[in-house]
Write a protein that holds these residues in place. Structure first.
Motif, mmCIF file in Angstrom:
data_model
loop_
_atom_site.group_PDB
_atom_site.id
_atom_site.type_symbol
_atom_site.label_atom_id
_atom_site.label_comp_id
_atom_site.label_asym_id
_atom_site.label_seq_id
_atom_site.Cartn_x
_atom_site.Cartn_y
_atom_site.Cartn_z
ATOM 1 N N ARG A 27 -28.160 105.561 56.194
ATOM 2 C CA ARG A 27 -26.250 106.553 55.524
ATOM 3 C C ARG A 27 -26.402 106.861 53.773
ATOM 4 N NH1 ARG A 27 -23.374 101.663 51.840
ATOM 5 N NH2 ARG A 27 -20.960 102.923 52.296
ATOM 6 N N LEU A 28 -27.274 107.211 53.477
ATOM 7 C CA LEU A 28 -27.338 108.010 52.258
ATOM 8 C C LEU A 28 -27.687 108.853 52.599
ATOM 9 C CD1 LEU A 28 -27.469 107.694 49.408
ATOM 10 C CD2 LEU A 28 -30.145 107.017 49.417
ATOM 11 N N ASP A 29 -28.241 109.459 53.986
ATOM 12 C CA ASP A 29 -28.385 110.846 54.200
ATOM 13 C C ASP A 29 -26.862 111.184 54.819
ATOM 14 O OD1 ASP A 29 -30.227 112.839 55.206
ATOM 15 O OD2 ASP A 29 -29.366 112.705 57.110
ATOM 16 N N ARG A 30 -26.323 110.428 55.796
ATOM 17 C CA ARG A 30 -24.974 110.934 55.957
ATOM 18 C C ARG A 30 -24.154 111.232 55.580
ATOM 19 N NH1 ARG A 30 -25.790 106.860 59.199
ATOM 20 N NH2 ARG A 30 -23.581 105.163 58.282
ATOM 21 N N LEU A 31 -24.185 110.452 53.801
ATOM 22 C CA LEU A 31 -22.777 110.773 53.192
ATOM 23 C C LEU A 31 -23.698 112.010 52.272
ATOM 24 C CD1 LEU A 31 -23.242 106.886 51.603
ATOM 25 C CD2 LEU A 31 -21.145 108.139 52.603
ATOM 26 N N HIS A 156 -15.654 109.903 49.009
ATOM 27 C CA HIS A 156 -17.319 109.731 49.333
ATOM 28 C C HIS A 156 -18.102 110.416 48.101
ATOM 29 C CE1 HIS A 156 -15.663 111.926 52.496
ATOM 30 N NE2 HIS A 156 -15.830 110.934 53.224
ATOM 31 N N VAL A 157 -18.495 110.846 47.261
ATOM 32 C CA VAL A 157 -19.332 109.842 46.168
ATOM 33 C C VAL A 157 -19.367 108.808 45.464
ATOM 34 C CG1 VAL A 157 -19.788 111.262 43.419
ATOM 35 C CG2 VAL A 157 -18.847 112.835 45.170
ATOM 36 N N ALA A 158 -17.946 107.942 44.527
ATOM 37 C CA ALA A 158 -19.076 106.721 44.733
ATOM 38 C C ALA A 158 -19.332 105.897 45.433
ATOM 39 C CB ALA A 158 -16.893 106.228 44.562
ATOM 40 N N GLN A 159 -19.411 106.665 47.022
ATOM 41 C CA GLN A 159 -19.223 104.923 47.751
ATOM 42 C C GLN A 159 -21.294 105.926 47.835
ATOM 43 O OE1 GLN A 159 -18.404 106.386 51.638
ATOM 44 N NE2 GLN A 159 -16.408 105.668 51.336
ATOM 45 N N ILE A 160 -21.791 107.109 47.258
ATOM 46 C CA ILE A 160 -23.390 107.016 47.488
ATOM 47 C C ILE A 160 -23.894 106.508 46.077
ATOM 48 C CG2 ILE A 160 -24.213 109.103 46.577
ATOM 49 C CD1 ILE A 160 -23.502 111.192 48.531
ATOM 50 N N SER A 161 -22.650 107.485 44.917
ATOM 51 C CA SER A 161 -23.102 105.472 43.988
ATOM 52 C C SER A 161 -23.481 104.541 44.637
ATOM 53 C CB SER A 161 -22.451 106.499 43.169
ATOM 54 O OG SER A 161 -22.573 107.694 42.522
ATOM 55 N N GLN A 162 -22.839 104.586 45.018
ATOM 56 C CA GLN A 162 -23.415 102.769 45.356
ATOM 57 C C GLN A 162 -24.040 102.256 46.386
ATOM 58 O OE1 GLN A 162 -19.854 101.066 47.538
ATOM 59 N NE2 GLN A 162 -20.731 99.339 47.414
ATOM 60 N N VAL A 163 -24.383 103.023 46.985
ATOM 61 C CA VAL A 163 -26.295 103.450 48.284
ATOM 62 C C VAL A 163 -26.728 103.561 46.505
ATOM 63 C CG1 VAL A 163 -26.950 103.552 49.435
ATOM 64 C CG2 VAL A 163 -24.617 103.760 49.974
ATOM 65 N N ARG A 165 -27.313 103.126 44.023
ATOM 66 C CA ARG A 165 -27.286 101.808 42.459
ATOM 67 C C ARG A 165 -27.829 100.561 43.268
ATOM 68 N NH1 ARG A 165 -22.435 103.871 40.807
ATOM 69 N NH2 ARG A 165 -21.509 101.191 41.808
ATOM 70 N N ALA A 166 -28.496 100.520 44.462
ATOM 71 C CA ALA A 166 -28.422 99.255 44.839
ATOM 72 C C ALA A 166 -30.179 98.869 44.509
ATOM 73 C CB ALA A 166 -28.063 99.205 46.830
ATOM 74 N N PRO A 167 -30.554 97.667 44.354
ATOM 75 C CA PRO A 167 -32.200 98.068 44.029
ATOM 76 C C PRO A 167 -33.013 98.398 44.766
ATOM 77 C CG PRO A 167 -30.652 95.664 43.962
ATOM 78 C CD PRO A 167 -29.775 96.554 44.237
ATOM 79 N N LEU A 168 -32.462 97.558 46.488
ATOM 80 C CA LEU A 168 -33.428 98.267 47.252
ATOM 81 C C LEU A 168 -33.645 99.678 47.432
ATOM 82 C CD1 LEU A 168 -36.013 97.676 49.346
ATOM 83 C CD2 LEU A 168 -34.380 97.560 50.926
ATOM 84 N N ALA A 169 -32.336 100.727 47.606
ATOM 85 C CA ALA A 169 -32.713 101.724 47.249
ATOM 86 C C ALA A 169 -33.177 102.522 45.812
ATOM 87 C CB ALA A 169 -30.784 102.336 47.545
ATOM 88 N N SER A 170 -33.067 101.776 44.800
ATOM 89 C CA SER A 170 -33.517 102.513 43.479
ATOM 90 C C SER A 170 -34.889 102.166 43.247
ATOM 91 C CB SER A 170 -33.213 102.158 41.848
ATOM 92 O OG SER A 170 -32.522 101.159 42.272
ATOM 93 N N VAL A 171 -35.490 101.534 44.053
ATOM 94 C CA VAL A 171 -36.973 100.826 44.037
ATOM 95 C C VAL A 171 -37.951 101.422 45.069
ATOM 96 C CG1 VAL A 171 -38.900 99.074 44.184
ATOM 97 C CG2 VAL A 171 -36.883 98.193 43.035
ATOM 98 N N LEU A 172 -37.868 101.637 46.480
ATOM 99 C CA LEU A 172 -38.076 102.556 46.928
ATOM 100 C C LEU A 172 -37.428 103.866 47.329
ATOM 101 C CD1 LEU A 172 -37.529 100.578 50.306
ATOM 102 C CD2 LEU A 172 -39.098 100.873 48.931
ATOM 103 N N ARG A 173 -36.788 104.635 46.265
ATOM 104 C CA ARG A 173 -36.269 105.950 45.882
ATOM 105 C C ARG A 173 -35.980 106.284 47.147
ATOM 106 N NH1 ARG A 173 -37.515 108.852 41.914
ATOM 107 N NH2 ARG A 173 -37.717 110.989 43.295
ATOM 108 N N LEU A 174 -35.003 106.046 48.125
ATOM 109 C CA LEU A 174 -34.339 106.366 49.382
ATOM 110 C C LEU A 174 -33.389 107.466 49.474
ATOM 111 C CD1 LEU A 174 -33.045 102.731 50.379
ATOM 112 C CD2 LEU A 174 -35.416 104.121 51.184
ATOM 113 N N ALA A 175 -33.309 107.700 47.884
ATOM 114 C CA ALA A 175 -32.584 109.095 47.418
ATOM 115 C C ALA A 175 -33.184 110.568 47.698
ATOM 116 C CB ALA A 175 -31.352 109.077 46.617
#
Length: 189
Positions: A27-31, A156-163, A165-175
């Motif tokens: 989802r992050l990649d698509r956004l 779209h930028v706001a959606q990326i920021s929301q994803v 900020r999710a704990p799992l996304a930040s812990v696993l550095r999904l971005a």
């Protein structure tokens, strides 16, 4: 509970975490791809608005002072059209960095918006001759396009920021190493 049951629970939890993180990364990649596309669409809309504003300034509908102001503001935007609208790193080309021009393109685009309000919006419908009606309507459509595409981009930028900020996304550095996109904040009327 015996050891095999604990192992089964751990395997299920790990599988769920892997599944959720994979879906979140996709989802992050698509956004991110959507933000880049919407930014390009905004760039095209801004260029079209500047070109139609310049054409309208040359049409002879405005008084001399208004035509000069509008043509100057539109020319400034057209000259700086290759500069990124925001400098968040998404516009960089691999292996090539644009030299810093020191120009805040958002200020130029905001100046054009204010100049359009000062000149074009002061005209009454009856003051626009029929032969200039088409360029006037194209200019008005392009102004609406700028407002809409900027709004979509910022959503779209706001959606990326929301994803992100999710704990799992930040812990696993999904971005990964992707820069965080910035909103385009400017006066677009």
């Amino acid at each position: 509970m015996n050891a095999s049951e604990w192992i089964l629970i751990v395997i299920i939890v790990v599988a769920i975490v892997v599944l959720v993180s994979t879906l979140m990364a996709r989802r992050l990649d698509r956004l991110h791809r959507t933000v880049v596309k919407s930014r390009r669409t905004l760039e095209h809309a801004l260029t079209a608005r500047a070109q139609y504003a310049h054409d309208f300034a040359d049409s002879g509908v405005l008084d001399l002072a208004g035509a000069i102001l509008l043509a100057d503001a539109a020319d400034n935007c057209l000259r700086q059209g290759m500069e990124p609208i925001v400098d968040d790193g998404l516009d960089r080309i691999e292996g090539f960095d644009f030299p810093a021009a020191g120009v805040d393109r958002r200020s130029l685009e905001s100046d054009l918006s204010r100049t359009l309000r000062l000149t074009v919006d002061e005209l009454g419908e009856s003051e626009i001759p029929e032969e200039n009606r088409e360029i006037y309507e194209k200019l008005q459509r392009s102004r609406l396009d700028v407002r809409m595409t900027r709004s979509f981009h910022n959503n779209h930028v706001a959606q990326i920021s929301q994803v992100r900020r999710a704990p799992l996304a930040s812990v696993l550095r999904l971005a990964g190493n992707a820069p965080a996109p910035a909103t385009v904040d400017m006066d677009d009327e």
